[in-house]
Design a protein around this motif. Structure first.
Motif, mmCIF file in Angstrom:
data_model
loop_
_atom_site.group_PDB
_atom_site.id
_atom_site.type_symbol
_atom_site.label_atom_id
_atom_site.label_comp_id
_atom_site.label_asym_id
_atom_site.label_seq_id
_atom_site.Cartn_x
_atom_site.Cartn_y
_atom_site.Cartn_z
ATOM 1 N N TYR A 219 1.355 12.520 -0.064
ATOM 2 C CA TYR A 219 1.769 11.132 0.226
ATOM 3 C C TYR A 219 1.456 10.720 1.795
ATOM 4 O O TYR A 219 0.939 9.840 2.070
ATOM 5 N N LEU A 220 1.707 11.787 2.576
ATOM 6 C CA LEU A 220 1.401 11.548 4.065
ATOM 7 C C LEU A 220 -0.144 11.542 4.312
ATOM 8 O O LEU A 220 -0.633 10.540 5.267
ATOM 9 N N ILE A 221 -0.831 12.409 3.442
ATOM 10 C CA ILE A 221 -2.429 12.126 3.850
ATOM 11 C C ILE A 221 -2.710 10.974 3.308
ATOM 12 O O ILE A 221 -3.567 10.224 3.785
ATOM 13 N N GLY A 222 -2.070 10.530 2.259
ATOM 14 C CA GLY A 222 -2.512 9.175 1.467
ATOM 15 C C GLY A 222 -2.248 7.996 2.266
ATOM 16 O O GLY A 222 -3.179 7.081 2.468
ATOM 17 N N ILE A 223 -1.038 7.822 2.832
ATOM 18 C CA ILE A 223 -0.689 6.620 3.768
ATOM 19 C C ILE A 223 -1.336 6.572 5.196
ATOM 20 O O ILE A 223 -1.671 5.775 5.650
ATOM 21 N N TYR A 224 -1.445 7.731 5.557
ATOM 22 C CA TYR A 224 -2.352 8.056 7.032
ATOM 23 C C TYR A 224 -3.587 7.445 6.782
ATOM 24 O O TYR A 224 -4.266 6.702 7.564
ATOM 25 N N VAL A 225 -4.418 7.794 5.648
ATOM 26 C CA VAL A 225 -5.805 7.347 5.682
ATOM 27 C C VAL A 225 -5.714 5.818 5.180
ATOM 28 O O VAL A 225 -6.809 5.136 5.967
ATOM 29 N N TYR A 226 -4.709 5.532 4.384
ATOM 30 C CA TYR A 226 -4.671 3.831 4.071
ATOM 31 C C TYR A 226 -4.357 3.200 5.489
ATOM 32 O O TYR A 226 -4.987 2.045 5.879
ATOM 33 N N GLY B 229 0.599 -1.161 -0.012
ATOM 34 C CA GLY B 229 -0.087 -0.049 -0.042
ATOM 35 C C GLY B 229 0.750 1.297 -0.052
ATOM 36 O O GLY B 229 0.571 2.160 -0.767
ATOM 37 N N PHE B 230 1.846 1.392 0.758
ATOM 38 C CA PHE B 230 2.827 2.522 0.979
ATOM 39 C C PHE B 230 3.366 2.846 -0.511
ATOM 40 O O PHE B 230 3.662 3.884 -0.730
ATOM 41 N N SER B 231 4.046 1.587 -0.897
ATOM 42 C CA SER B 231 4.652 1.790 -2.468
ATOM 43 C C SER B 231 3.714 2.059 -3.491
ATOM 44 O O SER B 231 4.008 3.087 -4.231
ATOM 45 N N LEU B 232 2.545 1.405 -3.391
ATOM 46 C CA LEU B 232 1.556 1.850 -4.533
ATOM 47 C C LEU B 232 1.154 3.585 -4.549
ATOM 48 O O LEU B 232 0.894 4.125 -5.509
ATOM 49 N N LEU B 233 0.998 3.827 -3.341
ATOM 50 C CA LEU B 233 0.543 5.449 -2.888
ATOM 51 C C LEU B 233 1.546 6.277 -3.147
ATOM 52 O O LEU B 233 1.495 7.322 -3.916
ATOM 53 N N ALA B 234 2.920 5.772 -3.104
ATOM 54 C CA ALA B 234 3.894 6.905 -3.466
ATOM 55 C C ALA B 234 4.091 6.879 -4.830
ATOM 56 O O ALA B 234 4.425 8.093 -5.403
ATOM 57 N N PHE B 235 3.838 5.876 -5.752
ATOM 58 C CA PHE B 235 3.738 6.006 -7.202
ATOM 59 C C PHE B 235 2.623 6.651 -7.491
ATOM 60 O O PHE B 235 2.953 7.913 -8.698
ATOM 61 N N LEU B 236 1.584 6.680 -6.997
ATOM 62 C CA LEU B 236 0.518 7.486 -7.546
ATOM 63 C C LEU B 236 0.521 9.070 -7.040
ATOM 64 O O LEU B 236 0.237 9.809 -8.005
ATOM 65 N N CYS B 237 1.017 9.055 -5.891
ATOM 66 C CA CYS B 237 1.486 10.828 -5.444
ATOM 67 C C CYS B 237 2.416 11.309 -6.290
ATOM 68 O O CYS B 237 2.527 12.572 -6.829
ATOM 69 N N TYR B 238 3.416 10.592 -6.602
ATOM 70 C CA TYR B 238 4.510 11.206 -7.561
ATOM 71 C C TYR B 238 3.938 11.320 -9.131
ATOM 72 O O TYR B 238 4.495 12.323 -9.848
ATOM 73 N N SER C 18 7.982 21.424 -4.979
ATOM 74 C CA SER C 18 7.706 20.273 -5.434
ATOM 75 C C SER C 18 7.636 18.821 -4.543
ATOM 76 O O SER C 18 6.830 18.047 -4.526
ATOM 77 N N ILE C 19 8.900 18.877 -4.202
ATOM 78 C CA ILE C 19 9.148 17.581 -3.213
ATOM 79 C C ILE C 19 8.349 17.677 -1.896
ATOM 80 O O ILE C 19 7.818 16.716 -1.519
ATOM 81 N N LEU C 20 8.116 18.695 -1.283
ATOM 82 C CA LEU C 20 7.226 19.056 -0.079
ATOM 83 C C LEU C 20 5.829 18.640 -0.484
ATOM 84 O O LEU C 20 5.281 17.926 0.510
ATOM 85 N N PHE C 21 5.360 19.132 -1.639
ATOM 86 C CA PHE C 21 4.205 19.017 -2.335
ATOM 87 C C PHE C 21 3.807 17.284 -2.208
ATOM 88 O O PHE C 21 2.917 16.570 -1.726
ATOM 89 N N PHE C 22 4.903 16.586 -2.724
ATOM 90 C CA PHE C 22 4.675 15.160 -2.916
ATOM 91 C C PHE C 22 4.628 14.616 -1.550
ATOM 92 O O PHE C 22 3.827 13.611 -1.390
ATOM 93 N N TYR C 23 5.579 15.034 -0.697
ATOM 94 C CA TYR C 23 5.427 14.497 0.952
ATOM 95 C C TYR C 23 3.975 15.000 1.476
ATOM 96 O O TYR C 23 3.517 13.995 2.170
#
Length: 246
Positions: free
Chosen positions: A90-97, A48-57, A82-87
């Protein structure tokens, strides 16, 4: 960094690399294992964390391409943003997951951030920075094209870098001198000399009112005047040193 490779396909490769690295990091290294997490849970966390990283990037790749096309430039501030926006996404996505019925995580947001997310960010940041810098080298080499945009929508000039001779201040405008069919032409654009110099750093300032393309420098007419292609310009004392090396 003053360039960005806007090609989405290259950034998707970076996203895939980030995704694989997170899976390896989470599944094999198990940085936050407290001894109670089952094999199934570790797999779900890693996948889940890896898939969300790909989607967020991927989201970042599309948005930064749109931004780059709009402003036609890049700088270190935009790179960091840009990097901060990704994080952030990504933080929101993986915490919800993490809190979803799939994992039913028990950490609060503060605990999740400090115990899990910080570790993920620390191992990801060097990889992202190096990968994004490498992408610049993949930009196809082609004729350098300069795009000048003024404050008015019709203030647009697109020319080859080699054809630009010089730029002069004209009150609230700049006057761009360039070659077309071996003849010198000029175009007024509502902008400032300072902004032009920030956008095109190869230009050399010879006077508070003049910037030149150094490739068109021919010779000195006298101690206070230089000869360019089909035009002569005055040189101020404060800028003479920069010209002596041309």
């Amino acid at each position: 960094m003053k360039e960005l490779n806007p090609k989405i396909k290259y950034h998707l490769i970076v996203g895939l690399l980030v995704s694989v690295w997170i899976f390896i990091f989470a599944f094999i290294i198990k940085p936050f294992d407290d001894g109670t997490i089952t094999f199934r849970s570790w797999f779900l966390i890693s996948f889940g964390f890896s898939l969300l990283a790909f989607l967020c990037y991927a989201v970042l790749a599309f948005l930064q391409k749109i931004l780059h096309e709009k402003i036609t430039k890049w700088n270190i501030g935009l790179e960091i943003a840009s990097i901060l926006f990704f994080y952030f996404i990504y933080l929101i996505g993986i915490y919800v997951y993490y809190k979803s019925p799939i994992l039913k995580g028990g950490y609060s947001f503060a605990q999740f951030f400090s115990i899990i997310f910080i570790k993920v960010a620390l191992i990801l940041t060097p990889l992202i920075i190096l990968a994004r810098r490498y992408l610049i080298k993949l930009i196809p080499i082609k004729d350098d094209i300069l795009l000048f945009k003024g404050e008015n929508k019709l203030d647009v000039l697109k020319i080859k870098k080699a054809d630009l001779v010089c730029i002069s201040n004209a009150q609230n405008y700049v006057e761009i001198f360039y070659l077309e069919n071996d003849k010198l032409h000029a175009k007024l654009i509502r902008s400032s000399l300072k902004k032009v110099q920030e956008d095109f750093t190869f230009l050399v300032q010879i006077h508070r009112s003049h910037l030149i393309n150094p490739s068109h420098f021919k010779s000195w007419r006298n101690p206070n005047t230089i000869i360019l292609t089909q035009i002569e310009l005055p040189v101020a004392k404060n800028y003479k040193e920069s010209l002596l090396s041309l």
